[in-house]
Design a protein around this motif. Structure first.
Motif, PDB file in Angstrom:
ATOM      1  N   UNK A 150       0.868  -1.139   0.137  1.00 34.98           N
ATOM      2  CA  UNK A 150      -0.067  -0.192   0.138  1.00 34.98           C
ATOM      3  C   UNK A 150       0.709   1.252   0.070  1.00 34.98           C
ATOM      4  N   UNK A 151       1.849   1.306   0.627  1.00 34.16           N
ATOM      5  CA  UNK A 151       2.900   2.480   0.612  1.00 34.16           C
ATOM      6  C   UNK A 151       3.509   2.796  -0.751  1.00 34.16           C
ATOM      7  N   UNK A 152       4.058   1.792  -1.350  1.00 31.01           N
ATOM      8  CA  UNK A 152       4.639   1.782  -2.729  1.00 31.01           C
ATOM      9  C   UNK A 152       3.325   2.322  -3.682  1.00 31.01           C
ATOM     10  N   UNK A 153       2.389   1.782  -3.582  1.00 31.28           N
ATOM     11  CA  UNK A 153       1.237   2.059  -4.178  1.00 31.28           C
ATOM     12  C   UNK A 153       0.639   3.617  -4.147  1.00 31.28           C
ATOM     13  N   UNK A 154       0.603   4.046  -3.055  1.00 29.23           N
ATOM     14  CA  UNK A 154       0.368   5.227  -2.939  1.00 29.23           C
ATOM     15  C   UNK A 154       1.306   6.353  -3.370  1.00 29.23           C
ATOM     16  N   UNK A 155       2.522   6.079  -3.163  1.00 28.46           N
ATOM     17  CA  UNK A 155       3.445   6.904  -3.562  1.00 28.46           C
ATOM     18  C   UNK A 155       3.623   6.786  -5.488  1.00 28.46           C
ATOM     19  N   UNK A 156       3.240   5.857  -5.792  1.00 28.85           N
ATOM     20  CA  UNK A 156       3.026   5.919  -7.363  1.00 28.85           C
ATOM     21  C   UNK A 156       1.999   6.616  -7.720  1.00 28.85           C
ATOM     22  N   UNK A 166       8.571  19.529 -10.590  1.00 30.67           N
ATOM     23  CA  UNK A 166       9.369  19.647  -9.537  1.00 30.67           C
ATOM     24  C   UNK A 166       8.781  18.923  -8.442  1.00 30.67           C
ATOM     25  N   UNK A 167       7.418  18.849  -8.292  1.00 24.61           N
ATOM     26  CA  UNK A 167       6.787  18.087  -7.299  1.00 24.61           C
ATOM     27  C   UNK A 167       7.096  16.776  -7.349  1.00 24.61           C
ATOM     28  N   UNK A 168       7.210  16.279  -8.757  1.00 25.48           N
ATOM     29  CA  UNK A 168       7.629  14.738  -8.827  1.00 25.48           C
ATOM     30  C   UNK A 168       8.830  14.448  -8.535  1.00 25.48           C
ATOM     31  N   UNK A 169       9.998  15.328  -8.652  1.00 22.59           N
ATOM     32  CA  UNK A 169      11.121  15.191  -8.437  1.00 22.59           C
ATOM     33  C   UNK A 169      11.164  15.172  -6.980  1.00 22.59           C
ATOM     34  N   UNK A 170      10.725  16.206  -6.309  1.00 23.24           N
ATOM     35  CA  UNK A 170      10.786  15.805  -4.757  1.00 23.24           C
ATOM     36  C   UNK A 170      10.043  14.589  -4.203  1.00 23.24           C
ATOM     37  N   UNK A 199      12.310  11.801  -2.166  1.00 21.10           N
ATOM     38  CA  UNK A 199      12.132  11.394  -0.589  1.00 21.10           C
ATOM     39  C   UNK A 199      11.216  10.155  -0.689  1.00 21.10           C
ATOM     40  N   UNK A 200      11.431   9.494  -1.772  1.00 25.59           N
ATOM     41  CA  UNK A 200      10.609   8.196  -1.856  1.00 25.59           C
ATOM     42  C   UNK A 200      10.931   7.080  -0.834  1.00 25.59           C
ATOM     43  N   UNK A 201       9.780   6.497  -0.321  1.00 23.37           N
ATOM     44  CA  UNK A 201      10.146   5.554   0.582  1.00 23.37           C
ATOM     45  C   UNK A 201      10.822   4.422   0.340  1.00 23.37           C
ATOM     46  N   UNK A 202      11.430   3.504   1.286  1.00 22.52           N
ATOM     47  CA  UNK A 202      12.022   2.444   0.785  1.00 22.52           C
ATOM     48  C   UNK A 202      11.123   1.435  -0.001  1.00 22.52           C
ATOM     49  N   UNK A 203       9.933   1.307   0.328  1.00 21.45           N
ATOM     50  CA  UNK A 203       9.089   0.164  -0.369  1.00 21.45           C
ATOM     51  C   UNK A 203       9.007   0.430  -1.657  1.00 21.45           C
ATOM     52  N   UNK A 204       8.969   1.889  -2.070  1.00 16.96           N
ATOM     53  CA  UNK A 204       8.758   2.286  -3.410  1.00 16.96           C
ATOM     54  C   UNK A 204      10.122   2.319  -4.123  1.00 16.96           C
ATOM     55  N   UNK A 205      11.326   2.470  -3.519  1.00 15.80           N
ATOM     56  CA  UNK A 205      12.615   2.382  -4.202  1.00 15.80           C
ATOM     57  C   UNK A 205      12.835   0.847  -4.443  1.00 15.80           C
ATOM     58  N   UNK A 256      12.501  -0.214  -8.341  1.00 14.54           N
ATOM     59  CA  UNK A 256      14.001  -0.179  -8.572  1.00 14.54           C
ATOM     60  C   UNK A 256      14.478   1.427  -9.059  1.00 14.54           C
ATOM     61  N   UNK A 257      14.005   2.219  -8.316  1.00  8.17           N
ATOM     62  CA  UNK A 257      14.459   3.574  -8.488  1.00  8.17           C
ATOM     63  C   UNK A 257      15.932   3.935  -8.664  1.00  8.17           C
ATOM     64  N   UNK A 258      16.322   4.436  -9.708  1.00 10.59           N
ATOM     65  CA  UNK A 258      17.857   4.768  -9.804  1.00 10.59           C
ATOM     66  C   UNK A 258      18.052   5.907 -10.826  1.00 10.59           C
ATOM     67  N   UNK A 259      19.249   6.079 -10.636  1.00 12.06           N
ATOM     68  CA  UNK A 259      20.109   7.281 -11.623  1.00 12.06           C
ATOM     69  C   UNK A 259      20.866   6.458 -12.603  1.00 12.06           C
ATOM     70  N   UNK A 260      20.725   6.711 -14.025  1.00  7.90           N
ATOM     71  CA  UNK A 260      21.579   6.132 -14.732  1.00  7.90           C
ATOM     72  C   UNK A 260      22.156   6.965 -16.048  1.00  7.90           C
ATOM     73  N   UNK A 261      23.221   7.286 -16.070  1.00  9.29           N
ATOM     74  CA  UNK A 261      23.813   8.337 -17.002  1.00  9.29           C
ATOM     75  C   UNK A 261      23.032   9.644 -16.904  1.00  9.29           C
ATOM     76  N   UNK A 262      22.850  10.045 -15.482  1.00 11.36           N
ATOM     77  CA  UNK A 262      22.256  11.315 -15.339  1.00 11.36           C
ATOM     78  C   UNK A 262      20.594  11.260 -15.501  1.00 11.36           C
ATOM     79  N   UNK A 263      20.323  10.110 -15.820  1.00 13.48           N
ATOM     80  CA  UNK A 263      18.749   9.990 -15.967  1.00 13.48           C
ATOM     81  C   UNK A 263      18.070   9.262 -14.781  1.00 13.48           C
TER      82      UNK A 263
END
Ligand SMILES: C[S@@+](CC[C@H](N)C(=O)[O-])C[C@H]1O[C@@H](n2cnc3c(N)ncnc32)[C@H](O)[C@@H]1O
Length: 272
Positions: A167-173, A232-236, A240-246, A250-257
């Motif tokens: 539920x936490x990751x679902x709400x974040x998405x 801006x709000x999405x980047x924030x 600050x994404x919770x661990x469940x969403x990360x 699989x949230x990540x930075x790849x080649x600046x993206x």
């Protein structure tokens, strides 16, 4: 519903509810972004369903919320008799152009997914790919899909999802998607889809989650025409994404993206 002819598009649109109205305006405005350059052009997910659907040449297929038409054209190229429907006239005009360019014969109808203007038992297959999260009433859509299917016909639903029990990751998405695209309504979990199908007289015969890499947050913003404030709000939210969403996406930075992995539900159900 009454119907009118407009440029070979048969329109059954009456009054739209507020959620349908937002979706129609959003996709009329952004239709140019959903053609050949879109990630939905990759139809590997559709190919993976063929062993379950076993489509036959000449079968009648309704593709609901056809968008750029990637699903409808996939089955039209296999020789099915395809009707492509959407709430957005601009989307359907583009679909018509593609059909002309490729010399494919299809029918093109404008109507909401929640009220299908076809008699009972009209189709062998009803498909809907990466669109139901916009619908104002997914339950009505599934009931309607079941109604217009022949007995033994197949319902193919492909949409973004969040696996059950998160539920936490679902709400974040949900928050991310609402900010990115004003016409986003709600992602639905696999169990809820199965429940909607059962209620409509459809037996689920296949349900799996495939993951798909979201290539770049900026591309994604541009496709939906996200306003600067919401970017801006999405980047924030991402920072600050919770661990469940990360973990789940699989949230990540790849080649600046900024990238993540979508969960996509592939569900096939049979009309009882
Ligand atoms: C991402 S596109 C669909 C992609 C397409 N199915 C494919 O496989 O490429 C989403 C589409 O859903 C349509 N849509 C949104 N809400 C709708 C509704 N309530 N009824 C019918 N179409 C709707 C939009 O107009 C848009 O064309």
């Amino acid at each position: 519903m009454t119907s009118t002819w407009c440029c070979d598009i048969l329109s059954f649109v009456k009054e739209l509810d507020p959620i349908q109205g937002v979706a129609q305006r959003q996709f009329d405005k952004q239709s140019a972004n959903y053609g050949k350059s879109h990630i939905l052009q990759n139809t590997d997910d559709l190919r993976s369903t063929l062993n379950v659907l076993k489509p036959q040449r000449g079968q009648k297929l309704l593709d609901v919320a056809t968008g750029g038409g990637h699903t409808g054209f996939y089955f039209a190229r296999l020789g099915l008799d395809v009707t492509m429907a959407d709430i957005s006239a601009a989307m359907l005009e583009r679909v018509q152009q593609t059909a002309k360019d490729e010399n494919l014969t299809i029918s093109v109808n404008q109507h909401p997914a929640e009220e299908l203007p076809y008699p009972d038992a009209s189709f062998d297959l009803v498909t809907c790919r990466i669109a139901a999260h916009h619908f104002s009433c997914p339950a009505s859509f599934v009931m309607e899909a079941a109604r217009v299917l022949k007995k033994g016909g197949h319902f193919l639903l492909i949409d973004g999802t969040v696996e059950d029990g998160e539920p936490e990751a679902e709400e974040w998405m949900h928050q991310v998607e609402k900010l990115r695209d004003p016409s986003h309504n709600r992602l639905i979990t696999p169990l809820k889809w199965a429940h909607l199908c059962g209620h409509a007289g459809l037996r689920v015969v296949h349900s799996e989650i495939q993951t798909m890499k979201q290539p770049d947050l900026e591309w994604y913003f541009n496709t939906a025409g996200t306003c600067a404030e919401n970017r801006v709000a999405v980047r924030t939210l991402i920072a600050t994404a919770p661990g469940s969403a990360r973990r789940l996406f699989r949230l990540a930075e790849e080649d600046g993206k900024t990238i993540w992995w979508w969960q996509r539900l592939i569900l096939v159900a049979v009309k009882l």
